[in-house]
Design an enzyme around this catalytic site. Structure first.
Site, mmCIF file in Angstrom:
data_model
loop_
_atom_site.group_PDB
_atom_site.id
_atom_site.type_symbol
_atom_site.label_atom_id
_atom_site.label_comp_id
_atom_site.label_asym_id
_atom_site.label_seq_id
_atom_site.Cartn_x
_atom_site.Cartn_y
_atom_site.Cartn_z
ATOM 1 N N GLY A 133 -7.977 -2.205 -0.175
ATOM 2 C CA GLY A 133 -7.484 -1.520 1.013
ATOM 3 C C GLY A 133 -7.552 -0.003 0.874
ATOM 4 O O GLY A 133 -7.902 0.705 1.828
ATOM 5 N N CYS A 141 3.178 0.055 -4.826
ATOM 6 C CA CYS A 141 2.941 0.947 -5.959
ATOM 7 C C CYS A 141 4.233 1.221 -6.710
ATOM 8 O O CYS A 141 4.211 1.709 -7.823
ATOM 9 C CB CYS A 141 2.339 2.260 -5.486
ATOM 10 S SG CYS A 141 1.193 2.021 -4.152
ATOM 11 N N THR A 173 -23.171 -2.468 -8.030
ATOM 12 C CA THR A 173 -23.292 -3.926 -7.982
ATOM 13 C C THR A 173 -22.019 -4.527 -7.404
ATOM 14 O O THR A 173 -20.910 -4.159 -7.775
ATOM 15 C CB THR A 173 -23.553 -4.475 -9.411
ATOM 16 O OG1 THR A 173 -24.729 -3.838 -9.901
ATOM 17 C CG2 THR A 173 -23.741 -5.979 -9.404
ATOM 18 N N GLN A 228 -1.632 -5.100 5.694
ATOM 19 C CA GLN A 228 -0.532 -6.069 5.625
ATOM 20 C C GLN A 228 -0.640 -7.178 6.671
ATOM 21 O O GLN A 228 0.006 -8.216 6.516
ATOM 22 C CB GLN A 228 0.825 -5.357 5.758
ATOM 23 C CG GLN A 228 1.219 -4.556 4.534
ATOM 24 C CD GLN A 228 1.528 -5.416 3.301
ATOM 25 O OE1 GLN A 228 1.817 -6.600 3.399
ATOM 26 N NE2 GLN A 228 1.440 -4.812 2.125
ATOM 27 N N ASN A 258 4.223 -1.614 5.508
ATOM 28 C CA ASN A 258 4.329 -2.471 4.321
ATOM 29 C C ASN A 258 5.719 -2.502 3.700
ATOM 30 O O ASN A 258 6.036 -3.399 2.939
ATOM 31 C CB ASN A 258 3.317 -2.043 3.257
ATOM 32 C CG ASN A 258 3.348 -0.567 2.972
ATOM 33 O OD1 ASN A 258 3.226 0.243 3.872
ATOM 34 N ND2 ASN A 258 3.533 -0.199 1.719
#
Ligand SMILES: Cc1ncc(COP(=O)(O)O)c(C=O)c1O
Length: 380
Positions: A71, A328, A237, A179, A151
């Site tokens: 995100g 966090c 990649t 969210q 959130n």
């Protein structure tokens, strides 16, 4: 000791069905998707199938879906690349956005690229639509970045309404839908929003993978220099098993959405009732009304008490994982910019309980019981 996980807004457990879909990508299909030989081609096919799945679920076209590392990258990219591609001069956001948006906005302002405006909020975290309208009216070449659901407190914004306002003023609109992705259905044919985002780990998919939807009417430049992956926009990649897992998780989320919504909303309501009935002075941060709130998130506001700082810790040693703020800062009481943003009483303690499809009524009851014990003798 029983361990209870009520931090599903931080991340969700991987669905075993998703793991099964990812397994062959880890063990058998190891080719580089950019290789033109058979080993590479079979993996490329898997990525493109995953893109098609995501696009179909969101009612858009695969060419609008770009896989990212999550995100945060998708939010950063949407804002930074739009400002650059469209030479936007004004950015409107809110003070309770995730740091992925806020810090990006503040950086662009510090670099002198945009003027930054914060839309007013009410006490529950809803944006003031009249204020947004006047900000749009008074500033041309604007970008709006407003999240769908907060959130930390779960309050939902009406992104369809914001989209229509942006259309009227020809503004670029990004919504941080991290969210709500996998928990609400997004119909991108109907929604006037140029950029939305998703992160696999918020809907029982893998961590470290997400996507950005770029509306076909908007073109952005390369966002990661390197190879020609992601249609020449994001070198590197691809996280093949992550991408395959994310698509599978979104497919399951859409398939089971109604029953999960009912189950999870039921748990949230049970927790609200349990707290109200057992803890005097309990309040809730954000809008908790069904339909106005993200059903997975409940932010309880505990009355002022000298041991408030210990509440999360005490929950943890009683086997309950909850959070004091955003993902966090899970498990840590570091102060919340969201609670500050809605002018919540700083003397009270906000705890976020967030529920998922594997959460149970017993876990909710046990958590309420433990809270009563922890707060005893103050509230018992
Ligand atoms: C609203 C919101 N935006 C962005 C993010 C960042 O997502 P990620 O951790 O996948 O980078 C989160 C994660 O908690 C979030 O809740």
């Amino acid at each position: 000791m029983k361990r209870i996980y009520l931090d599903n807004a931080a991340t969700t457990p991987l669905d075993p069905e998703v793991f099964e879909a990812m397994k062959p990508m880890m063990l058998e299909m190891y080719g580089n998707p950019s290789s033109t030989h058979a080993h590479g081609r079979e993996v490329r096919t898997k990525i493109e199938r995953a893109r098609k799945t995501v696009a179909e679920l969101l009612n858009t076209t695969p060419s609008e879906i770009f896989f990212t590392s999550g995100g945060t990258e998708a939010d950063n990219t949407a804002i930074t690349c739009s400002v650059e591609a469209y030479d936007l001069k004004h950015l409107i956001t809110s003070k309770i956005e995730h740091k992925a948006v806020l810090q990006t906005a503040e950086k662009l302002e510090a670099q002198g690229k945009v003027k930054l405006s914060f839309v007013d909020l009410d006490h529950q975290g809803h944006i003031d639509y009249d204020h947004l309208n006047s900000l749009l009216k008074d500033n041309s070449r604007s970008m709006v970045s407003i999240m769908h659901a907060n959130n930390e407190i779960g309050t939902l914004n009406d992104i369809a309404r914001i989209g229509e306002m942006c259309k009227e003023y020809d503004a670029v609109f990004h919504s941080d839908t991290v969210q709500t992705m996998g928990h609400f259905k997004h119909d991108l044919q109907a929604l006037a929003c140029h950029f939305i985002v998703g992160a696999g780990h918020k809907f029982n998919g893998p961590k470290g993978v997400g996507f950005l939807r770029v509306c076909k009417s908007k073109k952005i430049g390369r966002f990661v220099e390197g190879g020609g992956q992601e249609r020449n926009h994001r070198g590197g990649t691809e996280n093949v098993y992550g991408i395959v897992g994310l698509a599978k998780a979104l497919e399951i989320a859409y398939r089971d959405m109604e029953s999960h919504q009912k189950h999870i909303q039921g748990l949230k309501t049970r927790m609200i009732e349990g707290l109200k009935n057992n803890i005097s002075g309990i309040e809730f941060n954000g809008d908790i009304r069904e339909g106005h709130s993200l059903y997975t998130v409940l932010n309880a506001s505990f009355p002022a008490h000298e041991d408030n700082d210990m509440l999360l810790f005490n929950l943890d040693i009683n086997g309950i994982s909850a959070s004091g703020g955003s993902a966090c800062s899970s498990g840590a009481n570091t102060g919340s910019h969201v609670l500050t943003g809605i002018k919540a009483d700083p003397e009270r303690q906000g705890i976020r309980f967030s529920f998922g499809k594997y959460s149970t009524a017993d876990e909710v009851d046990y958590t309420v019981e433990k809270l009563v014990e922890i707060l005893n003798p103050v509230h018992a």
